[in-house]
Enzyme design. Structure first.
Site, PDB file in Angstrom:
ATOM      1  N   GLU A 126       0.838  -1.116   0.037  1.00 34.74           N
ATOM      2  CA  GLU A 126      -0.168  -0.075   0.104  1.00 34.74           C
ATOM      3  C   GLU A 126       0.918   1.129   0.129  1.00 34.74           C
ATOM      4  O   GLU A 126       2.132   1.236   0.353  1.00 34.74           O
ATOM      5  CB  GLU A 126      -0.840  -0.068   1.157  1.00 34.74           C
ATOM      6  CG  GLU A 126      -0.246   0.247   2.651  1.00 34.74           C
ATOM      7  CD  GLU A 126      -0.903  -0.703   3.782  1.00 34.74           C
ATOM      8  OE1 GLU A 126      -1.432  -1.743   3.644  1.00 34.74           O
ATOM      9  OE2 GLU A 126      -0.509   0.002   4.969  1.00 34.74           O
ATOM     10  N   LYS A 128       2.796   4.835   1.131  1.00 36.92           N
ATOM     11  CA  LYS A 128       3.138   5.083   2.247  1.00 36.92           C
ATOM     12  C   LYS A 128       3.057   6.640   2.322  1.00 36.92           C
ATOM     13  O   LYS A 128       3.641   7.611   1.476  1.00 36.92           O
ATOM     14  CB  LYS A 128       4.701   4.882   2.447  1.00 36.92           C
ATOM     15  CG  LYS A 128       5.656   5.358   3.493  1.00 36.92           C
ATOM     16  CD  LYS A 128       7.035   5.017   3.638  1.00 36.92           C
ATOM     17  CE  LYS A 128       7.703   5.569   5.141  1.00 36.92           C
ATOM     18  NZ  LYS A 128       7.557   6.619   5.327  1.00 36.92           N
ATOM     19  N   TYR A 239      -4.267   2.792   8.515  1.00 39.18           N
ATOM     20  CA  TYR A 239      -3.533   1.469   7.787  1.00 39.18           C
ATOM     21  C   TYR A 239      -3.110   0.521   8.687  1.00 39.18           C
ATOM     22  O   TYR A 239      -2.083  -0.279   8.402  1.00 39.18           O
ATOM     23  CB  TYR A 239      -2.332   2.031   6.843  1.00 39.18           C
ATOM     24  CG  TYR A 239      -1.457   3.114   7.497  1.00 39.18           C
ATOM     25  CD1 TYR A 239      -0.693   2.544   8.572  1.00 39.18           C
ATOM     26  CD2 TYR A 239      -1.225   4.390   7.145  1.00 39.18           C
ATOM     27  CE1 TYR A 239       0.114   3.685   9.317  1.00 39.18           C
ATOM     28  CE2 TYR A 239      -0.493   5.297   7.939  1.00 39.18           C
ATOM     29  CZ  TYR A 239       0.254   4.928   8.750  1.00 39.18           C
ATOM     30  OH  TYR A 239       0.966   5.521   9.517  1.00 39.18           O
ATOM     31  N   LYS A 335      11.294   3.337  -0.342  1.00 42.76           N
ATOM     32  CA  LYS A 335      11.220   4.985  -0.429  1.00 42.76           C
ATOM     33  C   LYS A 335      11.574   5.297  -2.041  1.00 42.76           C
ATOM     34  O   LYS A 335      12.309   4.385  -2.618  1.00 42.76           O
ATOM     35  CB  LYS A 335      12.241   5.227   0.232  1.00 42.76           C
ATOM     36  CG  LYS A 335      12.060   5.006   1.854  1.00 42.76           C
ATOM     37  CD  LYS A 335      11.284   6.072   2.440  1.00 42.76           C
ATOM     38  CE  LYS A 335      12.282   7.312   2.855  1.00 42.76           C
ATOM     39  NZ  LYS A 335      11.379   8.125   3.589  1.00 42.76           N
ATOM     40  N   CYS A 429      16.786  49.665  -3.883  1.00 44.64           N
ATOM     41  CA  CYS A 429      16.356  48.674  -4.983  1.00 44.64           C
ATOM     42  C   CYS A 429      17.536  48.402  -5.991  1.00 44.64           C
ATOM     43  O   CYS A 429      18.360  49.246  -6.374  1.00 44.64           O
ATOM     44  CB  CYS A 429      15.389  49.255  -5.717  1.00 44.64           C
ATOM     45  SG  CYS A 429      14.982  48.370  -7.249  1.00 44.64           S
ATOM     46  N   CYS A 447      10.248  48.112  -3.371  1.00 48.37           N
ATOM     47  CA  CYS A 447      10.602  49.439  -4.289  1.00 48.37           C
ATOM     48  C   CYS A 447       9.355  50.299  -4.621  1.00 48.37           C
ATOM     49  O   CYS A 447       8.325  49.524  -5.120  1.00 48.37           O
ATOM     50  CB  CYS A 447      11.365  49.048  -5.481  1.00 48.37           C
ATOM     51  SG  CYS A 447      11.682  50.197  -6.631  1.00 48.37           S
ATOM     52  N   CYS A 452      10.271  51.812 -11.864  1.00 47.25           N
ATOM     53  CA  CYS A 452      11.272  51.142 -11.715  1.00 47.25           C
ATOM     54  C   CYS A 452      11.510  50.104 -12.835  1.00 47.25           C
ATOM     55  O   CYS A 452      10.437  49.378 -12.947  1.00 47.25           O
ATOM     56  CB  CYS A 452      11.420  50.269 -10.393  1.00 47.25           C
ATOM     57  SG  CYS A 452      12.647  48.881 -10.231  1.00 47.25           S
TER      58      CYS A 452
HETATM   59  S1  IVH Z   1       2.646   0.965   8.991  1.00 44.65           S
HETATM   60  C1  IVH Z   1       4.438  -1.049  12.909  1.00 44.65           C
HETATM   61  N1  IVH Z   1       1.803   1.913   6.622  1.00 44.65           N
HETATM   62  O1  IVH Z   1       5.677   5.697   7.917  1.00 44.65           O
HETATM   63  C2  IVH Z   1       4.426  -0.319  11.580  1.00 44.65           C
HETATM   64  N2  IVH Z   1       3.262   3.094   7.930  1.00 44.65           N
HETATM   65  O2  IVH Z   1       8.735   5.160   9.109  1.00 44.65           O
HETATM   66  C3  IVH Z   1       3.466   0.691  11.499  1.00 44.65           C
HETATM   67  N3  IVH Z   1       3.413   5.541   7.104  1.00 44.65           N
HETATM   68  O3  IVH Z   1       5.762   6.061  11.393  1.00 44.65           O
HETATM   69  C4  IVH Z   1       3.442   1.576  10.443  1.00 44.65           C
HETATM   70  N4  IVH Z   1       2.155   5.169   5.520  1.00 44.65           N
HETATM   71  O4  IVH Z   1       3.793   7.154  10.034  1.00 44.65           O
HETATM   72  C5  IVH Z   1       2.561   2.081   8.058  1.00 44.65           C
HETATM   73  N5  IVH Z   1       0.827   2.644   4.891  1.00 44.65           N
HETATM   74  C6  IVH Z   1       1.646   2.824   5.927  1.00 44.65           C
HETATM   75  C7  IVH Z   1       2.280   4.023   6.206  1.00 44.65           C
HETATM   76  C8  IVH Z   1       3.090   4.169   7.032  1.00 44.65           C
HETATM   77  C9  IVH Z   1       3.036   6.127   6.045  1.00 44.65           C
HETATM   78  C10 IVH Z   1       4.308   6.072   8.099  1.00 44.65           C
HETATM   79  C11 IVH Z   1       4.211   5.811   9.544  1.00 44.65           C
HETATM   80  C12 IVH Z   1       5.449   5.507  10.060  1.00 44.65           C
HETATM   81  C13 IVH Z   1       6.411   5.758   9.056  1.00 44.65           C
HETATM   82  C14 IVH Z   1       7.419   4.662   9.157  1.00 44.65           C
END
Ligand code: IVH
Length: 690
Positions: A126, A128, A239, A335, A429, A447, A452
């Site tokens: 999913e 991030k 999530y 990432k 200016c 200015c 200008c």
């Molecule tokens: S799971 C124990 N799912 O990313 C695991 N985190 O560095 C709980 N984040 O602190 C995290 N989207 O703030 C999870 N789909 C997602 C996420 C997610 C964003 C953030 C979250 C976490 C950080 C991880």
């Protein structure tokens, strides 16, 4: 609640009379909140919703004993200035291990197989979400606590602010899943269009914009006035379920055996969870493909994401794999390419804007960030430079969030070697040498010499720009070139350009000169609202320009207006009124208007002159996205010629939104108002001829 049920209740619950009908109305309001904020698919207009909401509010005001804690009215907060208290999370909020490429994921997949001892491991993937993380606790179906992440063990209690996020249900039927208490985690976001809108508001007040939607989200959660929080239009994706306390004798539920099933449960209970975004795969190759495909369309999403999260789907396996001191072993973040980079700050250029504002712009060694080379970064105003304590020679951290312009996060002070020098602001200016001036209530130096050179050139650039007079071929580069060569010295000069001389310049063929001539000729016919916007009157954007154009028969009628009469116009506040009045009191400006009229530009309000008749009589239109057959200005002209009116923004007053390709936030907004008809360019054309 099903649609049919909501419709039935909607028709009977216009004004509650007792506890039962009040609860019916609450159900209806919750249903519509869910359609609007979670499913992005509203069934009634904002105005209709507000009306129902007020009915409930009135009833509850008359019967305070019948108010329930999860009534939609209970979001409306009033906690001002209270400090947040520290609370402990039920389970520490760990962060995720990061990966950056396919190899990293292949390694992680190998470890997952080793740890589980299985041939096949299913993964749920999913987005991030790039926002601020929160944890919510529901007890006996009621939202009882919301908290920030804090240091992962303790966070700040922000329940009042969480309740301002309309996609977070105040109550949810966890009991139907045999759950008595649950801790749910998620991310609070500000979507791109709300972020932009908020920054536009700041810019209109000459305040530095918020750096990115992530900072905006975490800042918003810490605001101490819940009503201010509500105005930010925050969203929350949930999530992760970190803790479940089953009800006594609760039977085991299969839905709760997998992460994917948990997301489905959250969605069923009315939360915004990534059910449409998640995918379950049984091999890492497919996971990698999905992550890469998602990265390619990152910029098309309505909100920021900075990667993908891959989770072992089976919750028993998750338990078996366990965690290190920092992260769970059953999940990993993938990432996306960094949108940050470091570079050296070499010098500051002080740029003079159209209205004389002086903007410090940092010139840095070119650095690639997320596929774009950045060498120039706006610092907005002197306060920003002071707050960040920037110095020449500093190594700086630069970030570029999606379509947000790049900005300097901070100087890396540990890397200073003592050779860095302070940034000195000019007193005069940099272009015309006049003394600079800073109004008391503003952050920006100006200015004030309207002659200008820098301002003159910027005004010409704005005049010809796409949203103003739309003179194609007269872009910034050509304007600067013509100005330097003495071929163009002011706005009226556009209409007396010497095309023979231009034709002899390097890079100007016969065709390009002809095109430029035609574009300039066509611009004489631009409607009054465009001309008003093109004049670059301070605080007069496209929408205000439309309001102004509709208020007069001839542009110079404004010389007879006072600040008071201007204030009567829609959306014109004191700042705007003052600025318009000032513009029309200045004799140089009136001379400019006279010259433009003599050159054949349209200073009359054609619409006022012509009794509007036609197929579109009385209907209002707005165009968005790229049209295929017509230019935007042609389409607007056609609508007006046929008796229609063109509005500046989406509101309940709009009848038709005509949608071209790549339509953005206007379309999203219009979808939420069910009285607006959303039509294609073809449908618009057939309306004209019907
Ligand atoms: S799971 C124990 N799912 O990313 C695991 N985190 O560095 C709980 N984040 O602190 C995290 N989207 O703030 C999870 N789909 C997602 C996420 C997610 C964003 C953030 C979250 C976490 C950080 C991880």
């Amino acid at each position: 609640m099903a649609l049919q049920e909501a419709t039935r209740l909607f028709s009977i619950s216009q004004a509650p009379v007792d506890a039962a009908s009040a609860e019916d109305l609450r159900q209806v309001l919750r249903f519509h909140e869910h359609r609007y904020y979670v499913k992005n698919d509203p069934l009634i207009s904002d105005a209709e919703y507000d009306l129902l909401f007020k009915k409930l509010q009135q009833f509850e005001a008359d019967h305070p004993a019948l108010v329930t804690p999860d009534s939609p009215t209970q979001r409306v907060g009033n906690s001002i200035g209270k400090d947040f208290t520290t609370v402990q999370h039920l389970v520490p909020m760990l962060s995720l291990e990061n990966s950056y490429n396919a190899e990293d994921l292949l390694d992680w997949d190998r470890k997952a197989h080793e740890l589980t001892g299985l041939e096949q491991v299913d993964y749920c993937v999913e987005p991030k979400f790039d926002g601020a993380s929160i944890s919510l606790i529901y007890e006996d179906d009621l939202l009882t606590r919301g908290a920030t992440r804090g240091d992962g063990v303790d966070g700040e209690e922000i329940t009042g602010n969480i309740k301002q996020i309309r996609s977070v249900p105040l109550s949810a039927a966890f009991s139907a899943y045999g759950i008595r208490q649950i801790e749910v985690r998620g991310e609070v976001l500000l979507n791109k269009s709300n972020f932009k809108r908020y920054n536009d508001q700041l810019a209109a007040q000459n305040l530095p914009p918020l750096a990115n939607p992530r900072n905006a989200a975490s800042g918003s959660l810490r605001i101490k006035d819940t009503r201010e929080v509500a105005k930010r239009n925050l969203e929350a994706f949930l999530y992760h379920v970190s803790y479940v306390l089953p009800a006594d004798n609760a039977p085991e539920q299969h839905a709760l055996n997998s992460h994917s099933g948990m997301l489905d449960m959250l969605w069923q209970l009315g939360f915004k969870s990534p059910v449409a975004e998640k995918r379950v795969f049984n091999n890492i190759g497919a996971v990698i493909d999905y992550c890469q495909a998602y990265e390619a369309r990152r910029d098309d999403l309505p909100y920021e994401i900075d990667g993908m999260v891959i989770k072992v789907n089976n919750l028993r396996l998750q338990d078996k794999m366990g965690m290190t001191t920092h992260h769970p072993r059953w999940a990993i973040a993938y990432k996306f390419k960094a949108r940050q980079g470091t570079s050296k700050l070499r010098r500051i250029e002080f740029q003079v804007g159209r209205t004389g504002s002086i903007t410090p712009v940092a010139k840095i060694d070119p650095v690639p960030i997320g596929g774009v080379t950045v060498s120039s970064v706006s610092l907005f105003n002197e306060d920003v430079v002071r707050e960040k304590d920037l110095r020449l020679g500093d190594t700086v951290l630069v970030e570029r969030a999606g379509d947000v312009i790049p900005y300097i996060v901070k100087p890396l002070t540990d890397l200073r070697d003592g050779s860095e020098t302070p940034i000195v602001f000019p007193k005069n200016c940099p272009v015309c040498g006049d003394a600079l001036f800073k109004p008391e209530d503003e952050a920006v130096w100006r200015c004030v010499n309207i002659n200008c050179e820098a301002q003159v050139v910027e005004r010409i650039i704005h005049f010809g720009s796409k949203d103003a007079m739309d003179i194609r071929g007269l872009g910034e580069a050509n304007i600067r070139k013509f100005y330097e060569l003495g071929l163009l010295k002011d706005i009226p000069g556009i209409y007396t350009l010497d095309f023979e001389k231009i034709g002899r310049l390097e890079g100007f063929g016969r065709k390009s000169v002809e095109n430029l001539q035609t574009a300039i000729q066509n611009s004489r016919q631009q409607p009054l609202n465009r001309l008003i916007f093109a004049l670059g009157i301070r605080y007069v954007g496209e929408t205000t320009a439309k309001t102004l154009a509709n208020a007069v028969q001839h542009l110079t009628d404004f010389t007879r207006h006072t600040e008071e009469t201007l204030l009567e116009l829609e959306d014109v506040g004191i700042k705007v009124a003052r600025s318009i009045h000032e513009f029309f009191s200045h004799k140089d400006n009136l001379a400019l208007l006279q010259k433009l009229e003599a050159l054949g530009l349209q200073l009359k309000n054609e619409k006022k002159e012509r009794a509007a008749t036609g197929n579109l009589n009385g209907q209002t239109f707005l165009f968005t996205g790229t049209l295929k057959q017509l230019k935007r200005s042609e389409a607007e002209g056609l609508a007006e010629k046929n008796g229609g009116a063109v509005l500046g923004s989406v509101s309940a007053k709009l009848n038709y939104l005509v949608v071209g390709e790549d339509a953005g936030s206007k379309l999203e907004k219009a979808k939420k108002i069910n009285t607006i008809k959303i039509i294609s360019e073809e449908e618009f054309l057939s309306l004209l001829s019907s």
